[in-house]
Design a protein around this motif. Sequence first.
Motif, PDB file in Angstrom:
ATOM      1  N   LEU A 665       0.815  -1.220   0.000  1.00 48.91           N
ATOM      2  CA  LEU A 665       0.000   0.000   0.000  1.00 48.91           C
ATOM      3  C   LEU A 665       0.847   1.267   0.000  1.00 48.91           C
ATOM      4  CD1 LEU A 665      -2.830  -1.068   2.479  1.00 48.91           C
ATOM      5  CD2 LEU A 665      -3.053  -0.693   0.032  1.00 48.91           C
ATOM      6  N   LEU A 666       1.931   1.268   0.770  1.00 44.01           N
ATOM      7  CA  LEU A 666       2.747   2.482   0.871  1.00 44.01           C
ATOM      8  C   LEU A 666       3.585   2.726  -0.377  1.00 44.01           C
ATOM      9  CD1 LEU A 666       3.916   2.382   4.609  1.00 44.01           C
ATOM     10  CD2 LEU A 666       1.987   3.607   3.593  1.00 44.01           C
ATOM     11  N   GLU A 667       3.785   1.709  -1.195  1.00 45.82           N
ATOM     12  CA  GLU A 667       4.565   1.880  -2.422  1.00 45.82           C
ATOM     13  C   GLU A 667       3.736   2.443  -3.571  1.00 45.82           C
ATOM     14  OE1 GLU A 667       6.330  -1.852  -3.340  1.00 45.82           O
ATOM     15  OE2 GLU A 667       7.961  -1.631  -1.891  1.00 45.82           O
ATOM     16  N   ILE A 668       2.431   2.486  -3.414  1.00 46.11           N
ATOM     17  CA  ILE A 668       1.558   2.993  -4.478  1.00 46.11           C
ATOM     18  C   ILE A 668       1.609   4.517  -4.479  1.00 46.11           C
ATOM     19  CG2 ILE A 668      -0.825   3.113  -5.302  1.00 46.11           C
ATOM     20  CD1 ILE A 668      -1.270   0.373  -4.031  1.00 46.11           C
ATOM     21  N   LYS A 669       1.849   5.108  -5.632  1.00 43.59           N
ATOM     22  CA  LYS A 669       2.065   6.552  -5.727  1.00 43.59           C
ATOM     23  C   LYS A 669       0.900   7.301  -6.381  1.00 43.59           C
ATOM     24  CE  LYS A 669       6.049   5.975  -3.873  1.00 43.59           C
ATOM     25  NZ  LYS A 669       6.206   6.318  -2.431  1.00 43.59           N
ATOM     26  N   GLU A 670      -0.125   6.606  -6.850  1.00 48.06           N
ATOM     27  CA  GLU A 670      -1.261   7.292  -7.462  1.00 48.06           C
ATOM     28  C   GLU A 670      -1.866   8.283  -6.463  1.00 48.06           C
ATOM     29  OE1 GLU A 670      -0.419   4.392  -8.320  1.00 48.06           O
ATOM     30  OE2 GLU A 670      -0.622   4.309 -10.499  1.00 48.06           O
ATOM     31  N   SER A 671      -2.457   9.351  -6.989  1.00 47.61           N
ATOM     32  CA  SER A 671      -2.946  10.424  -6.126  1.00 47.61           C
ATOM     33  C   SER A 671      -4.169  10.029  -5.310  1.00 47.61           C
ATOM     34  CB  SER A 671      -3.274  11.659  -6.971  1.00 47.61           C
ATOM     35  OG  SER A 671      -4.254  11.344  -7.949  1.00 47.61           O
ATOM     36  N   SER A 672      -5.010   9.172  -5.859  1.00 48.96           N
ATOM     37  CA  SER A 672      -6.222   8.753  -5.151  1.00 48.96           C
ATOM     38  C   SER A 672      -6.358   7.245  -5.259  1.00 48.96           C
ATOM     39  CB  SER A 672      -7.461   9.439  -5.739  1.00 48.96           C
ATOM     40  OG  SER A 672      -8.637   8.972  -5.107  1.00 48.96           O
ATOM     41  N   VAL A 673      -6.225   6.572  -4.126  1.00 53.58           N
ATOM     42  CA  VAL A 673      -6.249   5.109  -4.095  1.00 53.58           C
ATOM     43  C   VAL A 673      -7.337   4.651  -3.138  1.00 53.58           C
ATOM     44  CG1 VAL A 673      -4.930   3.010  -3.620  1.00 53.58           C
ATOM     45  CG2 VAL A 673      -3.770   5.034  -4.542  1.00 53.58           C
ATOM     46  N   GLY A 674      -8.242   3.850  -3.630  1.00 51.08           N
ATOM     47  CA  GLY A 674      -9.261   3.249  -2.776  1.00 51.08           C
ATOM     48  C   GLY A 674      -8.757   1.930  -2.236  1.00 51.08           C
ATOM     49  N   ALA A 675      -8.551   1.861  -0.934  1.00 52.27           N
ATOM     50  CA  ALA A 675      -8.104   0.620  -0.288  1.00 52.27           C
ATOM     51  C   ALA A 675      -9.339  -0.114   0.217  1.00 52.27           C
ATOM     52  CB  ALA A 675      -7.136   0.927   0.850  1.00 52.27           C
ATOM     53  N   LEU A 676      -9.804  -1.068  -0.566  1.00 46.85           N
ATOM     54  CA  LEU A 676     -11.010  -1.810  -0.235  1.00 46.85           C
ATOM     55  C   LEU A 676     -10.613  -3.138   0.388  1.00 46.85           C
ATOM     56  CD1 LEU A 676     -12.895  -1.284  -3.645  1.00 46.85           C
ATOM     57  CD2 LEU A 676     -12.548   0.342  -1.781  1.00 46.85           C
ATOM     58  N   VAL A 677     -11.197  -3.463   1.521  1.00 51.85           N
ATOM     59  CA  VAL A 677     -10.817  -4.698   2.216  1.00 51.85           C
ATOM     60  C   VAL A 677     -12.057  -5.465   2.624  1.00 51.85           C
ATOM     61  CG1 VAL A 677     -10.655  -3.498   4.446  1.00 51.85           C
ATOM     62  CG2 VAL A 677      -9.470  -5.676   4.126  1.00 51.85           C
ATOM     63  N   SER A 678     -11.985  -6.769   2.459  1.00 51.14           N
ATOM     64  CA  SER A 678     -13.069  -7.661   2.846  1.00 51.14           C
ATOM     65  C   SER A 678     -12.446  -8.979   3.274  1.00 51.14           C
ATOM     66  CB  SER A 678     -14.032  -7.881   1.664  1.00 51.14           C
ATOM     67  OG  SER A 678     -15.021  -8.834   1.986  1.00 51.14           O
ATOM     68  N   GLY A 679     -12.586  -9.290   4.534  1.00 54.18           N
ATOM     69  CA  GLY A 679     -11.970 -10.513   5.027  1.00 54.18           C
ATOM     70  C   GLY A 679     -12.021 -10.585   6.534  1.00 54.18           C
ATOM     71  N   PRO A 680     -11.127 -11.368   7.142  1.00 57.04           N
ATOM     72  CA  PRO A 680     -11.126 -11.514   8.601  1.00 57.04           C
ATOM     73  C   PRO A 680     -10.901 -10.192   9.316  1.00 57.04           C
ATOM     74  CG  PRO A 680      -9.743 -13.180   7.555  1.00 57.04           C
ATOM     75  CD  PRO A 680     -10.110 -12.201   6.492  1.00 57.04           C
ATOM     76  N   LYS A 681     -11.317 -10.137  10.563  1.00 58.20           N
ATOM     77  CA  LYS A 681     -11.211  -8.922  11.359  1.00 58.20           C
ATOM     78  C   LYS A 681      -9.775  -8.424  11.453  1.00 58.20           C
ATOM     79  CE  LYS A 681     -12.128  -7.151  16.022  1.00 58.20           C
ATOM     80  NZ  LYS A 681     -12.620  -7.499  17.383  1.00 58.20           N
ATOM     81  N   LYS A 682      -8.825  -9.333  11.632  1.00 62.00           N
ATOM     82  CA  LYS A 682      -7.422  -8.944  11.779  1.00 62.00           C
ATOM     83  C   LYS A 682      -6.915  -8.263  10.514  1.00 62.00           C
ATOM     84  CE  LYS A 682      -2.885 -10.797  13.107  1.00 62.00           C
ATOM     85  NZ  LYS A 682      -2.131 -12.023  13.476  1.00 62.00           N
ATOM     86  N   MET A 683      -7.312  -8.779   9.358  1.00 59.18           N
ATOM     87  CA  MET A 683      -6.890  -8.187   8.087  1.00 59.18           C
ATOM     88  C   MET A 683      -7.504  -6.805   7.915  1.00 59.18           C
ATOM     89  SD  MET A 683      -7.584  -9.574   4.194  1.00 59.18           S
ATOM     90  CE  MET A 683      -6.194 -10.702   4.141  1.00 59.18           C
TER      91      MET A 683
END
Length: 708
Positions: A665-683
Amino acid sequence: MASSGMTNAVRTAILLVALVIFLGNIMMWIIMPTDTYYNIWVPHLMAATNSTFFGIQGPIMMDFTFPILLIAVLGCFYLHLGKKENAVTKSSSKARSLKFMRRPMIVKGFGIVTVTEMALFSMFIALCAWYFGGYLRHWFEQVHQRSLSKHEKVWQTKLDRVGIVTGVTGNLCLTFLFYPVTRGSSILPMLGLTSEGSIKYHIWLGHLAMALFTIHGSIYFIYWIITHRLSEALKWGDNYVSNIAGEISLLFGLGLWITSHPKIRRRMFDLFLYTHYLYIFFMIFFILHIGIGFACIMLPGFYLFLMDRYLRFLQSRNRARLVSARLLSCNTIELSFAKTRGLSYNPTSTIFINVPSISKLQWHPFTIISNSNLEPQKLSVLIKCEGNWTRSLYDLLSSPSPLHRLGVAVEGPYGPASTHFLRHNMLVMISGGSGITPFISIIRELIFLNSTLKCKTPKIILISAFKNSSNLSVLDLILPTYSSRTTASNSCNLDLQIEAYVTREKGRYKDQIAKLRTLWFKPDACDMPISPTLGPNSWLCLAAIISSSFAIYLMLLGFFTQYIVYPIDQNTNMLYSYTKKGSSSMMFLCFSVVVAASTAFLWNKKRNAEEAKQVQDIDDSGTSGSISNSSFDQDDVEMESLPLKSMIKSVNVHYGQRPNLKRILLEIKESSVGALVSGPKKMREEVAAICSSGQADNLEFESFSFTW
């Protein structure tokens, strides 16, 4: 463009009017426990609404019931106009300015919450505290006079007042309890919420309400014991509060509160499910306990829930037309239903499924993976066999004996009113196990926007973590199966990169690639394609149901009060039986909902039946229980026999490791990034922590609930 601008202006105006009405309703809650309300407002309200048709119930409905129902009707018009917007308009970048309000926070006991959620929850707690303190101060002013009249000590009277104030504050929580679980509500989507995503609010409010009601009941038992009036517990006050009705209501409430504990819910889901039906008796005895007049304060939320529940009941009476079932190698099932072209839904929508041959009472939600634009006559869901019900379904479908038909009932679909994925330059979809299902629907929507509407779509990185390599077969479902060749060519313009991680295996062996089985069913004549319950203009129809049912309720209540209650009570609210008034009002309420909703449902059912006749069989030439040789099925066989072949250029599989989400995630340089997550609570918490750390301002967190 001019038409779109006018529509947006009307929607904005509707939203502003609804907001003003809601703020006015909140002001009523704030002013209610004050001397100003009791000494100035109430006398004026009673004088202005001194009606023989509604009695004291009239001003309460005017202040608390009517405004919320009006907001619900306005919400229906708002959403109906929103359906006319095209996908590009829906996905505009207006929401970027409020990005900070969606910043995630991890709060112990609450999980992942946004800044907005914490602010609203804090304001609600402040409202409860104000409500409690205001009523306590108001009634403590009368404590000396009351203690003399009841021949008891002042501190005992104060204990009595604390008990009643606790119960009244619990009623405030109960007022908002049913909004999150009203699946077909117009209020939630108007706020950009879904019922599935709002369940946590229902849980918070439920815990708070039951804690207050339990304290309320406990205080009164202590009060009766120390004042030697324990016999009061067995009194059914017919002209005032009924104690025994309240105790019965509390017992039912405790039953569903205890069984909703996370450990009990996970280990004994059936017990949790069945005891939750006790809410019916809880509400009946609650209304009989406090009287229908005071119950009108919490009536609108329950009224809308009751209407939604009855519409779901009507829809569930039909048997859905199940076309096929595809058994994947990872103990996963893809069920495909026939649907009418008039049924449309947005990505991440869910439907509830009931299989009577397994359980007549159990309904389970599953995320829809098909796209209503790409697959106008098919609706598909993915089901992972992880519980008793899903294992029973898998065993039923995988049995050696051929299964010609499976009776299935559905409710829904339910989902977001709009999507905003195009506002980002890149989407990073992070899934764990079964959490991939909402992303399949999102990717299919982006395929449609890219290939059909020629919209510019964001780059996509799908990061999926699986325990075993057999789960990789789920990736084949990303592309619609109705025509794998056409879909693959259409998806070439989509910048899609898939990084799959198999955490518990070092590699994949050839003997692990199992040929899958597709079952084609022969539907019965009574099986119907899934269609919109209230027709293509469902929101307008819902507005008509809300308005007409409430009008019917007012007419019945007015007739009853004018000709039966008033001749005895004379608007004193002290002579006519509380039990009879409460019971009659509940019957009028149910009758009005049944009449209005049934009329609308039956009228639309005729229209849906005409469209259903035009829906051709997806495949009639196959043999039930086996893989057919039709041209339609050959596409499925091609994909199943060659796992990942259709996407081999865009898939990287990593064995024996977990994704380093922080680095990715931190290596992505695009100006607007949607970080969508679906999975276990820890993730989900790990991704939320990265997005809220401040190390990357370009990341915008969004969590999805998944059901399969």
